[in-house]
Design an enzyme around this catalytic site. Structure first.
Site: not given
Length: 252
Positions: A106, A145
């Site tokens: 992330y 992400d």
């Protein structure tokens, strides 16, 4: 092997919207990687009899965090990169298997006013070095992400966002540098010209319904695994977060 990655924007919130474990079983996933869990160890209530669980929590409560659920137990598990400055937010988990590494990531957001751009770029350089070091040992599959739309095709309004978080020249160059180190964007490997293929939409102005979005979630893998890719898909029909899941099917 079927893998799915999803920024869930709060795991407990997702649990209120859907039966996550039953969804995993229905999808017949070998591995499920999530980002932005937003919880601490004592807040987890998730039973997965068919999967091993690995969580990495941020020091700051209700912020960031990652997790991996896998059917096959790994040989080793590592949390973070081993760099204290970047390991406080629970952004990275690495599982080691005999023939490959599996990583959920992330990437930090540089924020709307780019107040965190320097931190974001420092993270990016350190992450590239880390992934390259893994790749020297065995092939790597990493996902998550990554908080960057790499090319103009990866967001609806590129011209309007050239100086905005997630599409700055610096962030895009950082991702290009990573790819040039021997890695491939699995979705673009199979769908080089696919437009309107987004993984995140703002909650404002009915952006998702109008498909005004960004592709900022990726499965990236060592180039020598490219021939093993069977499918790379964006699961835009799955609701529950401002991101949608992404899927990789690979024959290892």
């Amino acid at each position: 092997m079927k893998l799915v990655s999803w920024n869930v924007n709060g795991f407990r919130a997702l649990q209120r919207k859907m039966d996550v474990y039953q969804w995993m079983l229905q999808q017949e996933l070998d591995a499920f990687m999530i980002q932005e869990t937003k919880l601490q160890a004592d807040q987890i209530a998730f039973d997965t009899p068919d999967y091993f669980q690995y969580w990495n929590h941020a020091v700051r409560k209700g912020y960031s965090g990652t997790a991996i659920f896998v059917k096959r137990k790994p040989e080793n598990v590592k949390y973070g990169m081993g760099i204290e400055e970047y390991d406080q937010e629970g952004r990275l988990i690495t599982l080691e298997y005999p023939d490959y590494f599996l990583v959920t990531c992330y990437t930090p957001n540089s924020q709307r006013d780019l107040a965190r751009l320097d931190f974001r770029l420092g993270w990016g350089s350190a992450f590239t070095r880390y992934i390259k070091s893994l790749d020297l040992e065995k092939p790597v599959i990493f996902c998550g992400d990554l908080n960057v739309a790499h090319q103009a095709i990866d967001l609806r309004y590129p011209k309007n966002n050239e100086k905005n978080s997630g599409f700055t020249v610096e962030e895009r160059h950082d991702f290009s540098e990573l790819l040039s180190a021997g890695f491939a964007d699995s979705f673009r490997s199979l769908h080089p010209q696919s437009e309107g293929a987004y993984t995140w939409w703002s909650y404002r102005l009915n952006a998702r319904e109008r498909n005004i979005g960004w592709r900022i979630d990726y499965f990236v893998l060592s180039k020598r695994l490219n021939a093993a890719i069977v499918k790379a898909a964006i699961r835009h029909e799955v609701m529950g977060s401002d991101h949608c899941p992404i899927e990789l099917v690979i024959d290892l």
